[in-house]
Every structure is written in structure tokens, then in C-alpha cells.
Enzyme design. Structure first.
Site, PDB file in Angstrom:
ATOM      1  N   PRO A  95       0.835  -1.205   0.000  1.00  0.00           N
ATOM      2  CA  PRO A  95       0.000   0.000   0.000  1.00  0.00           C
ATOM      3  C   PRO A  95       0.872   1.258   0.000  1.00  0.00           C
ATOM      4  O   PRO A  95       1.809   1.340   0.791  1.00  0.00           O
ATOM      5  CB  PRO A  95      -0.792  -0.098   1.311  1.00  0.00           C
ATOM      6  CG  PRO A  95      -0.641  -1.497   1.778  1.00  0.00           C
ATOM      7  CD  PRO A  95       0.601  -2.059   1.179  1.00  0.00           C
ATOM      8  N   GLY A  99       3.514   3.962   5.202  1.00  0.00           N
ATOM      9  CA  GLY A  99       4.625   3.655   6.100  1.00  0.00           C
ATOM     10  C   GLY A  99       5.184   2.265   5.888  1.00  0.00           C
ATOM     11  O   GLY A  99       5.884   1.736   6.738  1.00  0.00           O
ATOM     12  N   SER A 103       7.712   3.221  -1.671  1.00  0.00           N
ATOM     13  CA  SER A 103       8.529   3.959  -2.650  1.00  0.00           C
ATOM     14  C   SER A 103       9.945   3.391  -2.709  1.00  0.00           C
ATOM     15  O   SER A 103      10.512   3.250  -3.797  1.00  0.00           O
ATOM     16  CB  SER A 103       8.543   5.459  -2.342  1.00  0.00           C
ATOM     17  OG  SER A 103       9.175   5.706  -1.111  1.00  0.00           O
ATOM     18  N   ASP A 146      14.628   2.419   4.694  1.00  0.00           N
ATOM     19  CA  ASP A 146      13.696   1.750   3.777  1.00  0.00           C
ATOM     20  C   ASP A 146      14.426   1.040   2.632  1.00  0.00           C
ATOM     21  O   ASP A 146      14.162  -0.124   2.341  1.00  0.00           O
ATOM     22  CB  ASP A 146      12.706   2.763   3.180  1.00  0.00           C
ATOM     23  CG  ASP A 146      11.629   3.175   4.160  1.00  0.00           C
ATOM     24  OD1 ASP A 146      11.844   3.013   5.369  1.00  0.00           O
ATOM     25  OD2 ASP A 146      10.575   3.663   3.711  1.00  0.00           O
TER      26      ASP A 146
END
Ligand code: PMV
Length: 315
Positions: A95, A99, A103, A146
Site C-alpha cells: 500500500p 509507512g 517507494s 527503507d
């Protein structure tokens, strides 16, 4: 043609504090972004996704939600001196803006897919670094957590500027449940808000940052010895620290207390806060009860299996 995928992530402990150099622990989860890259004879890059349609990037054109994908491709094109054009297809089950590192996973998978399509050998470190450069354009001061998790997978102890350690942790007895508040938020503006607060009240907040570091260190030991009750308590304390930074809200508190009252070992914001997702750490045997309770108050509930697999080329 080459196809690559990368996992999403959840931050178990340490978000926001990580931006200022404190350690954080993140888990790769088995929800993936998949990117296909195909060479063509033109001199443009076409990026397509099911949700966002298709956009042709030529020359210096900038902006739009698909621009970071183009940027990731362009970084590989520049690195390898490729002359061909590219067609890139993005399919993601992560999604967006929740969070879960969507990306970064798309950037990592794009770098790997484009490198595969042009026949360039890139190391995992190079993939992660190029994806970080893309994240710098998309987010305000990304910590790099990330892209690291999306590249390497597993459970990662991360410290900005000092790299990361893969932790050998057996998570079989527990489950991580994510619940969405449905409240939209922007990571960039929340990071800026926290940094401004820290600058204004540095004398007050510095000790909070020290506590956050101590908390993560303690949690790593607890994770390594399988002491999940302690991890849960530290998850709760971590949420209190995040609340002090002003990134919680009524909806998030509702989800967090719902999870705790349904028997979760611990529950906290995951990611930037302000909206987005909460995380609940639960015993495997208790997960259904927590999920049922959260389903009554959240817009979406995901039980997220941890993924040992980072970026991977698909056949
Ligand atoms: O909500 P997310 O996944 O974008 O989380 C951002 C985590 C922060 O620590 C707030 C920022 C960062 O770059 O680490």
C-alpha cells in the site's frame, strides 16, 4: 527484458529517532513491489503502473507520482552509459503512503530490473545506494532504512551513517499485525515537524533521543533471546516516546489501545505517524483476536509475515 522484486518493510522500533542517528530495527515483510524493464529503440523512458497509467519521460521532464521510478531508471542508465530507451512496468502489492516502504521497494526493484535489462552487474550495496538517491528526492532527509530493508530483507538493525547489521532473530512465536488508520499523512512534513520540535526544545528532547537509543539496544538483546514480552513492553514505551514528539493522533491512539486491550504484547505507530499505520506485536496464538478487534476500528488490517528475501531477480 528483466524483472525484479523487493519487499516492503515495517519499522519495529526507532522511527524518527533514526533520522538523528539513533538505532532502529526494521523488518522486511512479504508484500512485494515487482518491476519489469524492457529495452526499446527510442530515446525516452515510459513508466506504467496499473493505478497511475502510463507516462513518457523525455529529457528533463520532472514531477508526477511516477517520476521517482524514472529517476531510478535514469540513475542506472547514467551509471552504465546505456543508450537505449526503456519501458518500465510497476506492479506493487505494498500500500502506498502507508509507512510500508513502498517507494523504496519500487526504487530498489527498478534499479535491479533496469540493471538486469541492460546487462549490468550491480552489487546489493550499489542497488541500495542508488535507491537511496531516489528516496532523497522523494522524502525529506530519508534515513536510508527503507532502501536498506528493501535491498537486504530480513530483520535489520540500522544506524544512519554507520550501515546496518542483519539480526539473526527467530520470530516464529509472534506475528506482526498492521492496522491502517485511513488518515493520510506525508512522511516529509512529519520529519520536518519533529526536527523543528527537537531544535526548539533540544534541552528537553535530547534525553528522549538517548532513551530511544537505549530502548533499541535493550530490545535487540530481548529479540535475540526470544523474550517477546520484553520486546512488547519496549514497543509500548517506544510509542510513548513517539507520542512525545507529536506524531500520534486520536485515531492512532484508538487503534493502539484496541490492539493492547485485545491482548497484543505491544502496539505502536509504525513509520512517520500523523496517520498511516500502527503495528501490534502479538503471540501467534492470539493473533486472530487482535485482528478481529482491529478490524472493527481500522480501515485495513494486514498480518505481515517477515520476509527473509530482499531484492531478487524474477524469471
Ligand atoms: O512512514 P515511513 O515508512 O515513510 O517512515 C518514515 C520513517 C522515519 O523515521 C520517520 C523517516 C526515515 O527516513 O527514517
Amino acid at each position: 527484458m528483466a524483472r525484479a522484486s523487493a519487499p516492503g518493510k515495517v519499522i519495529l522500533l526507532g522511527e524518527h529517532f533514526v533520522v538523528e542517528g539513533c538505532p532502529a530495527v526494521a523488518l522486511a515483510i512479504d508484500v512485494r513491489a515487482c518491476v519489469t524493464a524492457t529495452l526499446h529503440g527510442g530515446d525516452y523512458v515510459e513508466v506504467a503502473s496499473q493505478e497511475l497509467g502510463s507516462v513518457k519521460f523525455e529529457g528533463e521532464r520532472e514531477g508526477g507520482p511516477l517520476y521517482p521510478v524514472y529517476l531510478a531508471a535514469k540513475k542506472v542508465i547514467e551509471l552504465t552509459g546505456t543508450r537505449a530507451g526503456l519501458r518500465i512496468k510497476v506492479e506493487s502489492d505494498i500500500p502506498p503512503a502507508a509507512g510500508m516502504g513502498s517507494s523504496a521497494a519500487v526504487a530498489v526493484a527498478t534499479v535491479a530490473a533496469v540493471a538486469g535489462a541492460v546487462g549490468a552487474a550491480v552489487s546489493l550495496d550499489e542497488i541500495s545506494e542508488l535507491a537511496y538517491k531516489v528516496e532523497e528526492v522523494v522524502h525529506e532527509r530519508p534515513s536510508g532504512i527503507d532502501n536498506t530493508v528493501a535491498t537486504y530483507g530480513g530483520v535489520i538493525l540500522f544506524r544512519r551513517g554507520q550501515g546496518f547489521t542483519k539480526l539473526d532473530v527467530k520470530l516464529e512465536p509472534v506475528r506482526v499485525v498492521l492496522a491502517d488508520s485511513g488518515v493520510p499523512r506525508s512522511t516529509g512534513s512529519l520529519v520536518v515537524k519533529v526536527l523543528k520540535l527537537k531544535a526548539k526544545y533540544s534541552g528537553v528532547l535530547n534525553s528522549l533521543y538517548q532513551s530511544a537509543s537505549a530502548l533499541v539496544e535493550e530490545a535487540v538483546h530481548a529479540l535475540q533471546r526470544g523474550d517477546f514480552e520484553t520486546v512488547g513492553e519496549l514497543v509500548n514505551i517506544n510509542h510513548g516516546l513517539l507520542s512525545s514528539l507529536g506524531v500520534s493522533c486520536l485515531r492512532l491512539e484508538e487503534l493502539i489501545y484496541t490492539a493492547r486491550e485485545a491482548g497484543a504484547l505491544g502496539a505502536k505507530i509504525t513509520g512517520a505517524g500523523g496517520g498511516g499505520m500502527i503495528l501490534a506485536l502479538c503471540w501467534k496464538d492470539n493473533v486472530e483476536e487482535v485482528v478481529r478487534a482491529l478490524e472493527r476500528v481500522a480501515t485495513r488490517v494486514i498480518t505481515a509475515p517477515v520476509s527473509a528475501r530482499g531484492v531478487a531477480w524474477e524469471t
